[in-house]
Scaffold this motif. Structure first.
Motif, PDB file in Angstrom:
ATOM      1  N   THR A   1       7.870  33.672  32.507  1.00  0.00           N
ATOM      2  CA  THR A   1       8.846  34.356  33.302  1.00  0.00           C
ATOM      3  C   THR A   1      10.107  33.769  33.365  1.00  0.00           C
ATOM      4  O   THR A   1      11.042  34.332  33.975  1.00  0.00           O
ATOM      5  CB  THR A   1       7.960  34.636  34.737  1.00  0.00           C
ATOM      6  OG1 THR A   1       7.976  33.417  35.319  1.00  0.00           O
ATOM      7  CG2 THR A   1       7.048  35.590  34.768  1.00  0.00           C
ATOM      8  N   ALA A   2      10.242  32.637  32.891  1.00  0.00           N
ATOM      9  CA  ALA A   2      11.438  31.772  32.855  1.00  0.00           C
ATOM     10  C   ALA A   2      12.759  32.499  32.342  1.00  0.00           C
ATOM     11  O   ALA A   2      13.837  32.535  33.220  1.00  0.00           O
ATOM     12  CB  ALA A   2      11.330  30.290  32.298  1.00  0.00           C
ATOM     13  N   ALA A   3      12.682  33.210  31.287  1.00  0.00           N
ATOM     14  CA  ALA A   3      13.674  33.780  30.558  1.00  0.00           C
ATOM     15  C   ALA A   3      14.242  35.067  31.587  1.00  0.00           C
ATOM     16  O   ALA A   3      15.386  35.272  31.700  1.00  0.00           O
ATOM     17  CB  ALA A   3      13.487  34.345  29.395  1.00  0.00           C
ATOM     18  N   ARG A   4      13.074  35.952  31.961  1.00  0.00           N
ATOM     19  CA  ARG A   4      13.605  36.897  32.897  1.00  0.00           C
ATOM     20  C   ARG A   4      14.172  36.357  34.262  1.00  0.00           C
ATOM     21  O   ARG A   4      15.145  36.986  34.610  1.00  0.00           O
ATOM     22  CB  ARG A   4      12.315  37.951  32.976  1.00  0.00           C
ATOM     23  CG  ARG A   4      11.811  38.722  31.669  1.00  0.00           C
ATOM     24  CD  ARG A   4      10.785  39.448  31.978  1.00  0.00           C
ATOM     25  NE  ARG A   4       9.317  38.652  31.859  1.00  0.00           N
ATOM     26  CZ  ARG A   4       8.333  38.837  32.491  1.00  0.00           C
ATOM     27  NH1 ARG A   4       8.298  40.299  32.810  1.00  0.00           N
ATOM     28  NH2 ARG A   4       7.511  38.007  32.512  1.00  0.00           N
ATOM     29  N   ALA A   5      13.655  35.471  34.741  1.00  0.00           N
ATOM     30  CA  ALA A   5      14.155  35.006  35.846  1.00  0.00           C
ATOM     31  C   ALA A   5      15.548  34.605  35.783  1.00  0.00           C
ATOM     32  O   ALA A   5      16.545  34.558  36.735  1.00  0.00           O
ATOM     33  CB  ALA A   5      13.314  33.793  36.629  1.00  0.00           C
ATOM     34  N   GLY A   6      15.708  33.735  34.640  1.00  0.00           N
ATOM     35  CA  GLY A   6      17.004  33.246  34.491  1.00  0.00           C
ATOM     36  C   GLY A   6      18.102  34.362  34.315  1.00  0.00           C
ATOM     37  O   GLY A   6      19.240  34.188  34.800  1.00  0.00           O
ATOM     38  N   PHE A   7      17.747  35.507  33.578  1.00  0.00           N
ATOM     39  CA  PHE A   7      18.522  36.735  33.476  1.00  0.00           C
ATOM     40  C   PHE A   7      19.064  37.229  34.889  1.00  0.00           C
ATOM     41  O   PHE A   7      20.418  37.449  35.211  1.00  0.00           O
ATOM     42  CB  PHE A   7      17.979  37.879  32.831  1.00  0.00           C
ATOM     43  CG  PHE A   7      18.714  39.098  32.831  1.00  0.00           C
ATOM     44  CD1 PHE A   7      19.573  39.275  32.181  1.00  0.00           C
ATOM     45  CD2 PHE A   7      18.161  40.151  33.704  1.00  0.00           C
ATOM     46  CE1 PHE A   7      20.250  40.557  32.064  1.00  0.00           C
ATOM     47  CE2 PHE A   7      18.906  41.262  33.750  1.00  0.00           C
ATOM     48  CZ  PHE A   7      19.924  41.412  32.994  1.00  0.00           C
ATOM     49  N   TRP A   8      18.043  37.198  35.883  1.00  0.00           N
ATOM     50  CA  TRP A   8      18.360  37.750  37.093  1.00  0.00           C
ATOM     51  C   TRP A   8      19.307  36.893  37.779  1.00  0.00           C
ATOM     52  O   TRP A   8      20.104  37.369  38.570  1.00  0.00           O
ATOM     53  CB  TRP A   8      17.159  38.004  37.938  1.00  0.00           C
ATOM     54  CG  TRP A   8      16.502  39.324  37.370  1.00  0.00           C
ATOM     55  CD1 TRP A   8      15.394  39.391  36.645  1.00  0.00           C
ATOM     56  CD2 TRP A   8      17.008  40.619  37.606  1.00  0.00           C
ATOM     57  NE1 TRP A   8      14.876  40.813  36.448  1.00  0.00           N
ATOM     58  CE2 TRP A   8      16.153  41.567  36.904  1.00  0.00           C
ATOM     59  CE3 TRP A   8      18.055  41.375  38.651  1.00  0.00           C
ATOM     60  CZ2 TRP A   8      16.192  43.015  37.021  1.00  0.00           C
ATOM     61  CZ3 TRP A   8      17.931  42.559  38.565  1.00  0.00           C
ATOM     62  CH2 TRP A   8      17.205  43.428  37.842  1.00  0.00           C
ATOM     63  N   LEU A   9      19.042  35.604  37.795  1.00  0.00           N
ATOM     64  CA  LEU A   9      19.993  34.604  38.333  1.00  0.00           C
ATOM     65  C   LEU A   9      21.193  34.612  37.841  1.00  0.00           C
ATOM     66  O   LEU A   9      22.135  34.329  38.781  1.00  0.00           O
ATOM     67  CB  LEU A   9      19.077  33.107  38.059  1.00  0.00           C
ATOM     68  CG  LEU A   9      18.089  32.738  38.939  1.00  0.00           C
ATOM     69  CD1 LEU A   9      17.487  31.556  38.444  1.00  0.00           C
ATOM     70  CD2 LEU A   9      18.091  32.829  40.276  1.00  0.00           C
ATOM     71  N   ARG A  10      21.598  34.780  36.521  1.00  0.00           N
ATOM     72  CA  ARG A  10      22.819  34.839  36.093  1.00  0.00           C
ATOM     73  C   ARG A  10      23.417  36.273  36.620  1.00  0.00           C
ATOM     74  O   ARG A  10      24.659  36.241  37.294  1.00  0.00           O
ATOM     75  CB  ARG A  10      22.728  35.116  34.542  1.00  0.00           C
ATOM     76  CG  ARG A  10      22.518  33.866  33.801  1.00  0.00           C
ATOM     77  CD  ARG A  10      22.852  33.800  32.449  1.00  0.00           C
ATOM     78  NE  ARG A  10      21.884  34.782  31.850  1.00  0.00           N
ATOM     79  CZ  ARG A  10      20.753  34.261  31.144  1.00  0.00           C
ATOM     80  NH1 ARG A  10      20.130  33.107  31.387  1.00  0.00           N
ATOM     81  NH2 ARG A  10      20.066  35.169  30.639  1.00  0.00           N
ATOM     82  N   GLN A  11      22.673  37.134  36.835  1.00  0.00           N
ATOM     83  CA  GLN A  11      23.460  38.599  37.321  1.00  0.00           C
ATOM     84  C   GLN A  11      23.675  38.208  39.015  1.00  0.00           C
ATOM     85  O   GLN A  11      24.935  38.536  39.257  1.00  0.00           O
ATOM     86  CB  GLN A  11      22.419  39.550  37.514  1.00  0.00           C
ATOM     87  CG  GLN A  11      21.884  40.022  36.093  1.00  0.00           C
ATOM     88  CD  GLN A  11      23.001  40.887  35.456  1.00  0.00           C
ATOM     89  OE1 GLN A  11      23.727  41.672  36.083  1.00  0.00           O
ATOM     90  NE2 GLN A  11      23.159  40.477  33.998  1.00  0.00           N
ATOM     91  N   ILE A  12      22.854  37.222  39.724  1.00  0.00           N
ATOM     92  CA  ILE A  12      23.190  37.146  41.091  1.00  0.00           C
ATOM     93  C   ILE A  12      24.530  36.153  40.989  1.00  0.00           C
ATOM     94  O   ILE A  12      25.655  36.262  41.625  1.00  0.00           O
ATOM     95  CB  ILE A  12      22.063  36.169  41.691  1.00  0.00           C
ATOM     96  CG1 ILE A  12      20.908  37.274  41.800  1.00  0.00           C
ATOM     97  CG2 ILE A  12      22.620  35.833  43.128  1.00  0.00           C
ATOM     98  CD1 ILE A  12      19.669  36.715  42.499  1.00  0.00           C
ATOM     99  N   ASN A  13      24.677  35.275  40.144  1.00  0.00           N
ATOM    100  CA  ASN A  13      25.841  34.243  40.244  1.00  0.00           C
ATOM    101  C   ASN A  13      27.010  35.055  39.511  1.00  0.00           C
ATOM    102  O   ASN A  13      28.162  34.408  40.026  1.00  0.00           O
ATOM    103  CB  ASN A  13      25.420  33.130  39.043  1.00  0.00           C
ATOM    104  CG  ASN A  13      24.349  32.043  39.614  1.00  0.00           C
ATOM    105  OD1 ASN A  13      24.140  32.214  40.867  1.00  0.00           O
ATOM    106  ND2 ASN A  13      23.636  31.557  38.967  1.00  0.00           N
ATOM    107  N   ALA A  14      26.901  36.313  39.084  1.00  0.00           N
ATOM    108  CA  ALA A  14      28.254  36.963  38.675  1.00  0.00           C
ATOM    109  C   ALA A  14      28.796  37.696  39.506  1.00  0.00           C
ATOM    110  O   ALA A  14      29.800  38.234  39.438  1.00  0.00           O
ATOM    111  CB  ALA A  14      27.708  37.808  37.379  1.00  0.00           C
ATOM    112  N   ILE A  15      27.981  37.760  40.634  1.00  0.00           N
ATOM    113  CA  ILE A  15      28.368  38.570  41.857  1.00  0.00           C
ATOM    114  C   ILE A  15      29.610  37.927  42.475  1.00  0.00           C
ATOM    115  O   ILE A  15      29.391  36.637  42.974  1.00  0.00           O
ATOM    116  CB  ILE A  15      27.309  38.935  42.575  1.00  0.00           C
ATOM    117  CG1 ILE A  15      26.039  39.705  42.185  1.00  0.00           C
ATOM    118  CG2 ILE A  15      27.891  39.416  44.060  1.00  0.00           C
ATOM    119  CD1 ILE A  15      25.236  39.881  43.318  1.00  0.00           C
ATOM    120  N   PRO A  16      30.671  38.717  42.702  1.00  0.00           N
ATOM    121  CA  PRO A  16      31.834  37.628  43.235  1.00  0.00           C
ATOM    122  C   PRO A  16      31.706  37.697  44.597  1.00  0.00           C
ATOM    123  O   PRO A  16      31.015  38.157  45.416  1.00  0.00           O
ATOM    124  CB  PRO A  16      33.099  38.682  43.168  1.00  0.00           C
ATOM    125  CG  PRO A  16      32.456  40.208  43.151  1.00  0.00           C
ATOM    126  CD  PRO A  16      31.368  40.065  42.340  1.00  0.00           C
TER     127      PRO A  16
END
Length: 509
Positions: free
Chosen positions: A494-509
């Motif tokens: 699940t690490a790859a999918r969790a990393g994708f969602w974290l990047r989505q959160i970090n991209a939030i202004p």
């Protein structure tokens, strides 16, 4: 004086003589009948007047009863004879062989003119029973075309049992023809009653067209039961009897499919479908199976639907289409198509299983429970019940607890434990199902509540952690979502999918 005395003496002498002559006759008349041998006799008692009167009354009652019985049977036999006369006439005999008078069935009209005796009474009862059998409340259709059309109409409506009754009644009559045996055999083949279908198809003895179709369908039955040599003989016979009939080519396409040559099967089916034929429904069914084997579900659904447009009786298309629609999560359509095949000779366990699961994911727990309970008690059926009934009772337990009925919730939980003692397995499975059901409906709050319980049962399950993080993300609770996604990074899967969602959160202004 002497003369005057002689007259009275003469009168008295004559009177005495007549008396002596009359007495033996009267004595003989009054003598009772005797029986016996030698000097011994047995005298029958003389019945009194009351006994004679009783016997006469009993005899009179018997005579009146027999008269009523005779009148009753006379009326019934007349009605039965009229019924026979109104039936379809038999083929006329040659003119020279016709009798001078109209013939009647022996005993039908003449029996009631005879005196009532035990033999005649038996004859009357025989004809009475024949009359009663003719009046039984079953569909009596004397016109073969009307009966044939009724059978076809019932079959299209999905009332397969009633259609079979009409077909059976038709083929038992002297009006049955080759086309009736052929159509009945085709109908039985399409609903999966292979053994009975072979019997009906073997009864076709007419023209080349009927024999060609019957040979093809017999070959298809043998092909599906792995009697390939016998099947090839029937396919060759079909081609020989009617070369333009596409049965042999269609059978070759199905053989390609069975041998795994999907490209050859597809090309042959597509070529055959360029020309409309009576086998278009079955050919579309074969093409759909090829697409399904290639995991082309959308194309398979289209071909199955076209198969049913061309041949609404092809039950295999209903079943296969229902299974694909279940996989596509179109549960309502899955139920409808399985209901079309409810009376067919298909695997009822499969029908109940898919229908029950569809009701389950539609959150219709009572209907799902009823369908699961209809599954047989074979080892496979018991395993299905063990898995799914426990989940349903646990879901009922949760619903009752949310409604505040804790006693009922406890009863449901106990029932689940009785069916499957492994409580952890059905509790986690039920909570996961409930979470997915509510997530599909975009009801993320309820989905989050069920998955949060899963996390409490197994905190190390990173798949559950990842889903909980997604639900928090959809609900706008970014900090909670980041916390669960970070926990999901600890598992390689699940690490790859969790990393994708974290990047989505970090991209939030």
């Amino acid at each position: 004086m002497e003369i005057k005395l002689k007259l009275p003496i003469f009168a008295w002498t004559a009177f005495l003589l007549l008396y002596l002559l009359a007495s033996p006759v009267q004595a003989q008349r009054r003598r009772p009948a005797t029986t016996g041998t030698g000097t011994q006799t047995v005298r029958n008692p003389v019945p009194d007047t009351d006994q004679i009167e009783q016997r006469n009354q009993a005899l009179l009652q018997q005579i009146m009863s027999l008269q009523k019985e005779r009148d009753f049977y006379k009326k019934k036999i007349t009605e039965w004879t009229d019924l026979q006369k109104n039936m379809a006439p038999e083929p006329p005999e040659p003119e020279e062989k016709k009798p001078s008078e109209k013939a009647t069935r022996p005993g039908a009209l003449a029996a009631y003119y005879l005196p009532i005796t035990p033999g005649i009474l038996d004859t009357l009862i025989h004809y009475r029973d024949m009359y009663r059998r003719s009046r039984q409340p079953e569909p009596v259709v004397l016109d073969k075309d009307s009966l044939f059309q009724a059978a076809q109409r019932l079959a299209v409506m999905g009332r397969y049992r009633d259609a079979r009754k009409c077909y059976d009644q038709l083929i038992r009559s002297p009006l049955a023809k080759d086309v009736h045996f052929l159509e009945y055999g085709k109908f039985l083949y399409k609903i999966g009653a292979f053994q009975r279908a072979l019997e009906m198809l073997s009864g076709v003895t007419g023209g080349n067209r009927e024999l060609a179709e019957a040979s093809y369908y017999k070959g298809r039955i043998y092909q599906q039961t792995n009697a390939l040599t016998v099947a090839q003989i029937d396919f060759y016979r079909s081609r020989y009897l009617q070369p333009e009939f596409p049965g042999a080519e269609a059978a070759r396409g199905f053989q390609y499919y069975l041998e795994g040559e999907l490209d050859s099967a597809r090309n042959l089916f597509v070529r055959l479908l360029r020309k409309e034929s009576v086998l278009s429904g079955e050919i579309y069914h074969g093409l759909a199976k090829v697409h399904e084997a290639r995991n082309e579900r959308e194309k398979a659904v289209t071909c199955y639907q076209r198969s049913l447009v061309h041949d609404p009786l092809f039950v295999d298309s209903y079943v296969a289409l229902a299974k694909i629609l279940y996989e596509l999560e179109d549960y309502q359509s899955c139920i409808l198509f399985f209901q079309k095949a409810a009376e067919a000779d298909t695997d009822q366990r499969i029908r109940h299983f898919y229908t029950a699961r569809s009701y389950y994911f539609l959150k219709q727990w009572d209907k799902a429970l009823t369908e699961f309970q209809k599954i047989d008690d074979s080892p496979a059926g018991l395993q299905i019940k063990k898995e799914w009934l426990a989940k349903i009772y646990y879901i009922r337990c949760l619903v009752a607890r949310e409604a505040g009925d804790h006693r009922q919730a406890l009863d449901y939980f106990r029932k689940a434990r009785e069916i499957n003692p492994d409580a952890y397995s059905w509790m986690t499975a039920a909570l996961d199902d409930l979470g997915r059901i509510h997530a599909k409906d975009a009801d993320y709050n309820d989905a989050l509540s069920y998955y949060s319980r899963l996390v409490r049962l197994n905190p190390a399950d990173t798949e559950t952690l990842l889903k909980v993080g997604q639900f928090y993300y959809y609900l706008g609770e970014i900090d909670e979502a980041r916390r669960y996604f970070t926990l999901a990074l600890n598992d390689r899967e699940t690490a790859a999918r969790a990393g994708f969602w974290l990047r989505q959160i970090n991209a939030i202004p």
